[in-house]
Design a protein around this motif. Structure first.
Motif, PDB file in Angstrom:
ATOM      1  N   ASN A 124       0.805  -1.224   0.000  1.00 39.85           N
ATOM      2  CA  ASN A 124       0.000   0.000   0.000  1.00 39.85           C
ATOM      3  C   ASN A 124       0.835   1.269   0.000  1.00 39.85           C
ATOM      4  N   ASN A 177       0.581   2.630  -3.364  1.00 39.70           N
ATOM      5  CA  ASN A 177      -0.778   2.862  -3.862  1.00 39.70           C
ATOM      6  C   ASN A 177      -1.151   4.329  -3.653  1.00 39.70           C
ATOM      7  N   LYS A 178      -1.033   5.124  -4.707  1.00 38.94           N
ATOM      8  CA  LYS A 178      -1.243   6.573  -4.604  1.00 38.94           C
ATOM      9  C   LYS A 178      -2.666   6.928  -4.179  1.00 38.94           C
TER      10      LYS A 178
END
Length: 111
Positions: free
Chosen positions: A30, A33-34
């Motif tokens: 994560n 994960n932008k």
């Protein structure tokens, strides 16, 4: 903002949470994960503008109201004004830069 991976601190069914100044996530993946990070950054901004503790009091209070309203914990969670704002704007990676203070109030309307 500090990113922390702590698998056992995150409740089942969730990927992470923001507790100023930390973003705590279940899985290391994560970090890249932008959209996830942006969602949590929105929560950090909400917490900061409410001076942190009042944010959490409001969050729990609104969750309880939504739980009475929807009689479903997942619907209650998704309809907390803070979550509505974060989910609506999480894909706008420039949102934080342009966000007005107390913007979550626009998401508080009962459906």
């Amino acid at each position: 903002m500090f990113l922390i991976v702590a698998k056992y601190l995150i409740p089942k069914g969730y990927s992470g949470m923001a507790v100023f100044p930390f973003i705590v996530m279940k899985h290391d993946v994560n970090k890249a994960n932008k959209i996830f990070i942006n969602h949590e950054k929105i929560h950090l901004r909400q917490q900061l503008e409410m001076l942190i503790l009042p944010f959490f009091i409001w969050y729990v209070f609104e969750f309880l109201i939504r739980l009475l309203q929807y009689k479903n914990k997942d619907l209650a969670y998704r309809n907390i004004s803070f979550e509505r704002e974060a989910y609506t704007k999480e894909t706008d990676l420039h949102y934080i830069r342009n966000r007005r203070i107390f913007q979550f109030l626009h998401y508080i309307k009962l459906k």
